[in-house]
Design an enzyme around this catalytic site. Structure first.
Site, PDB file in Angstrom:
ATOM      1  N   SER A  11      -2.928  -0.745  -3.887  1.00 30.81           N
ATOM      2  CA  SER A  11      -2.388  -0.913  -2.367  1.00 30.81           C
ATOM      3  C   SER A  11      -3.383  -1.940  -1.622  1.00 30.81           C
ATOM      4  O   SER A  11      -4.546  -2.038  -2.173  1.00 30.81           O
ATOM      5  CB  SER A  11      -2.459   0.325  -2.023  1.00 30.81           C
ATOM      6  OG  SER A  11      -1.629   0.915  -1.832  1.00 30.81           O
ATOM      7  N   HIS A  42       2.465  -4.142  -2.194  1.00 31.47           N
ATOM      8  CA  HIS A  42       2.706  -3.589  -3.353  1.00 31.47           C
ATOM      9  C   HIS A  42       4.064  -4.717  -3.447  1.00 31.47           C
ATOM     10  O   HIS A  42       5.386  -4.145  -3.439  1.00 31.47           O
ATOM     11  CB  HIS A  42       3.354  -2.706  -3.937  1.00 31.47           C
ATOM     12  CG  HIS A  42       1.749  -1.431  -4.370  1.00 31.47           C
ATOM     13  ND1 HIS A  42       1.498  -1.329  -5.064  1.00 31.47           N
ATOM     14  CD2 HIS A  42       1.445  -0.819  -3.144  1.00 31.47           C
ATOM     15  CE1 HIS A  42      -0.327  -0.508  -4.579  1.00 31.47           C
ATOM     16  NE2 HIS A  42       0.256  -0.168  -3.560  1.00 31.47           N
ATOM     17  N   HIS A  64       4.788   4.210  -8.314  1.00 30.60           N
ATOM     18  CA  HIS A  64       4.659   5.592  -8.027  1.00 30.60           C
ATOM     19  C   HIS A  64       5.142   6.650  -8.419  1.00 30.60           C
ATOM     20  O   HIS A  64       6.380   6.234  -7.868  1.00 30.60           O
ATOM     21  CB  HIS A  64       3.601   5.174  -6.750  1.00 30.60           C
ATOM     22  CG  HIS A  64       2.965   4.689  -6.545  1.00 30.60           C
ATOM     23  ND1 HIS A  64       2.782   3.208  -6.059  1.00 30.60           N
ATOM     24  CD2 HIS A  64       1.593   4.429  -6.416  1.00 30.60           C
ATOM     25  CE1 HIS A  64       1.874   2.282  -5.807  1.00 30.60           C
ATOM     26  NE2 HIS A  64       1.007   3.268  -5.730  1.00 30.60           N
ATOM     27  N   ALA A  94      -6.351   1.298  -4.317  1.00 28.42           N
ATOM     28  CA  ALA A  94      -7.184   2.048  -3.198  1.00 28.42           C
ATOM     29  C   ALA A  94      -7.229   3.324  -3.733  1.00 28.42           C
ATOM     30  O   ALA A  94      -6.552   4.635  -4.000  1.00 28.42           O
ATOM     31  CB  ALA A  94      -6.107   1.738  -2.808  1.00 28.42           C
ATOM     32  N   MET A 197      -3.335   8.179  -5.797  1.00 28.59           N
ATOM     33  CA  MET A 197      -1.868   8.740  -5.917  1.00 28.59           C
ATOM     34  C   MET A 197      -1.341   7.521  -7.176  1.00 28.59           C
ATOM     35  O   MET A 197      -0.320   7.776  -7.937  1.00 28.59           O
ATOM     36  CB  MET A 197      -0.719   8.450  -5.087  1.00 28.59           C
ATOM     37  CG  MET A 197      -1.217   9.169  -3.856  1.00 28.59           C
ATOM     38  SD  MET A 197      -0.237   8.840  -2.200  1.00 28.59           S
ATOM     39  CE  MET A 197      -1.498   9.556  -0.925  1.00 28.59           C
ATOM     40  N   ASN A 221     -11.585   4.656   2.664  1.00 30.99           N
ATOM     41  CA  ASN A 221     -11.309   5.696   3.843  1.00 30.99           C
ATOM     42  C   ASN A 221     -11.911   6.682   3.008  1.00 30.99           C
ATOM     43  O   ASN A 221     -11.984   7.028   1.919  1.00 30.99           O
ATOM     44  CB  ASN A 221      -9.940   5.964   3.556  1.00 30.99           C
ATOM     45  CG  ASN A 221      -9.274   6.870   2.516  1.00 30.99           C
ATOM     46  OD1 ASN A 221      -8.436   6.060   1.707  1.00 30.99           O
ATOM     47  ND2 ASN A 221      -8.798   7.686   3.027  1.00 30.99           N
TER      48      ASN A 221
HETATM   49  O1  LIG Z   1      -3.194   3.498  -5.406  1.00 31.49           O
HETATM   50  P1  LIG Z   1      -2.992   2.590  -5.208  1.00 31.49           P
HETATM   51  O2  LIG Z   1      -1.616   1.789  -5.773  1.00 31.49           O
HETATM   52  O3  LIG Z   1      -4.002   1.593  -5.280  1.00 31.49           O
HETATM   53  O4  LIG Z   1      -2.017   3.432  -3.779  1.00 31.49           O
HETATM   54  C1  LIG Z   1      -3.091   4.346  -3.103  1.00 31.49           C
HETATM   55  O5  LIG Z   1      -3.174   3.369  -1.844  1.00 31.49           O
HETATM   56  C2  LIG Z   1      -1.722   4.621  -1.236  1.00 31.49           C
HETATM   57  C3  LIG Z   1      -1.658   5.601   0.264  1.00 31.49           C
HETATM   58  O6  LIG Z   1      -2.024   4.933   0.914  1.00 31.49           O
HETATM   59  C4  LIG Z   1      -1.329   5.485  -2.317  1.00 31.49           C
HETATM   60  O7  LIG Z   1      -0.354   4.833  -3.163  1.00 31.49           O
HETATM   61  C5  LIG Z   1      -1.981   5.733  -3.397  1.00 31.49           C
HETATM   62  O8  LIG Z   1      -2.051   5.593  -4.248  1.00 31.49           O
HETATM   63  N1  LIG Z   2      -4.182  10.358  -2.325  1.00 27.99           N
HETATM   64  C1  LIG Z   2      -5.047   9.973  -1.644  1.00 27.99           C
HETATM   65  N2  LIG Z   2      -4.715   8.135  -1.944  1.00 27.99           N
HETATM   66  C2  LIG Z   2      -5.490   7.637  -1.155  1.00 27.99           C
HETATM   67  N3  LIG Z   2      -5.029   6.074  -1.356  1.00 27.99           N
HETATM   68  C3  LIG Z   2      -6.347   5.254  -0.809  1.00 27.99           C
HETATM   69  N4  LIG Z   2      -6.721   6.629  -0.308  1.00 27.99           N
HETATM   70  C4  LIG Z   2      -6.447   7.603  -0.176  1.00 27.99           C
HETATM   71  C5  LIG Z   2      -6.415   8.759   0.164  1.00 27.99           C
HETATM   72  O1  LIG Z   2      -7.843   9.264   1.203  1.00 27.99           O
HETATM   73  N5  LIG Z   2      -5.320  10.048  -0.780  1.00 27.99           N
END
Ligand SMILES: O=P(O)(O)O[C@H]1O[C@H](CO)[C@@H](O)[C@H]1O
Ligand SMILES: Nc1nc2[nH]cnc2c(=O)[nH]1
Length: 265
Positions: A11, A42, A64, A94, A197, A221
């Site tokens: 992300s 994305h 996802h 992320a 995720m 974060n």
């Molecule tokens: O894992 P990427 O795709 O970087 O993205 C992360 O950030 C998104 C949530 O902010 C979710 O899709 C989480 O998986």
């Molecule tokens: N589940 C989850 N996905 C993220 N992607 C970026 N930050 C977070 C978070 O705090 N929780």
């Protein structure tokens, strides 16, 4: 030239593909059977090009489970990469920091994962095994290759990044809602250092077909672990993560800077 390395951009991390030379770009919607990217940050395209002189493909935007795709659809691109001749997969994401020592802007090289989806039965290899890709019961204790991790650490050291580079365990939860405070505490107690995720299904399918994997999380974060906190996880903050890192590193940015991508020759 066929890519030997595939990079999946997490992300807000699609900018990584910008540093490739001699780019050829294919929107995902033009590629048969590819899913469509539906998430902000994305873009949804494959960018072929050279990174430090080596042929690579960057997936600018991943898929996802929470978008409604099955875990096997989410991982379809990995098998395409394998069939293209890719040998190394670099997965980036992320993630929220569960480890209290992690700061926003830290880079975590993934040592291992805990998959709440996988443990709950959502494994991308569920169903008949296609022997052309790999064995029925692939091992996952070596999912994240030690040699690549060491190389990444060496690159980080050379670039002077060690102060914000970590190693840790990535936890996958299905999303799209972020975790509750109790869930964050539970995932941390289980051994998780970061939560997100994505990534895990891609890694499982990559290891099944023998790709070498390096996983990198950008801590965008800090997971909220305390009921007195006013912090609230949100995707805008997640997307600002790359910017934060660029500010931290200063400009001009080393072309591979934010991930210290090591490309073994
Ligand atoms: O894992 P990427 O795709 O970087 O993205 C992360 O950030 C998104 C949530 O902010 C979710 O899709 C989480 O998986
Ligand atoms: N589940 C989850 N996905 C993220 N992607 C970026 N930050 C977070 C978070 O705090 N929780």
């Amino acid at each position: 030239q066929r890519p030997k390395t595939a990079i999946i951009c997490g992300s807000g991390l699609g900018g990584l593909a910008d540093v490739l030379d001699n780019k050829t770009i294919f929107p995902c919607e033009d590629i048969p059977h590819f899913p469509r990217s539906t998430v902000a940050g994305h873009i949804g395209r494959l960018v072929f090009g050279d990174l430090s002189g080596q042929p690579c493909v960057c997936m600018q935007g991943r898929f996802h489970y929470y978008e409604g795709y099955s875990v096997s659809t989410v991982t379809f691109p990995i098998r395409v990469f394998f069939l293209l001749g890719v040998e190394i997969l670099i997965v980036t994401n992320a993630a929220g920091g569960l480890n209290p020592h992690f700061q926003v802007g830290d880079i975590m090289f993934i040592r291992d994962h805990i998959s709440m989806l996988g443990l709950g039965g959502q494994n991308p290899l569920r169903g008949p095994n296609d022997e052309r890709f790999g064995v029925r019961f692939p091992c996952m204790s070596d999912a994240y290759e030690q040699d690549l991790l060491s190389l990444a650490m060496e690159s980080a050291q050379e670039l002077g990044f060690l102060s914000f580079v970590r190693e840790g365990v990535y936890c996958l939860q299905a999303g799209p809602s972020y975790e509750t405070i109790a869930e964050c505490r539970a995932l941390h107690a289980l051994g998780g250092d970061a939560v997100g995720m994505s990534t895990v299904p891609e890694v499982i399918v990559a290891r099944h077909c023998g790709l070498r994997v390096l996983g990198i999380s950008l801590i965008t974060n800090k997971a909220v672990m305390n009921y007195n906190s006013q912090e609230k996880a949100n995707h805008e903050e997640v997307l600002a993560g790359e910017l934060q890192l660029i500010l931290e590193l200063g400009k001009p940015l080393h072309p591979n800077a934010w991930v210290c991508i090591p490309l073994p020759s």
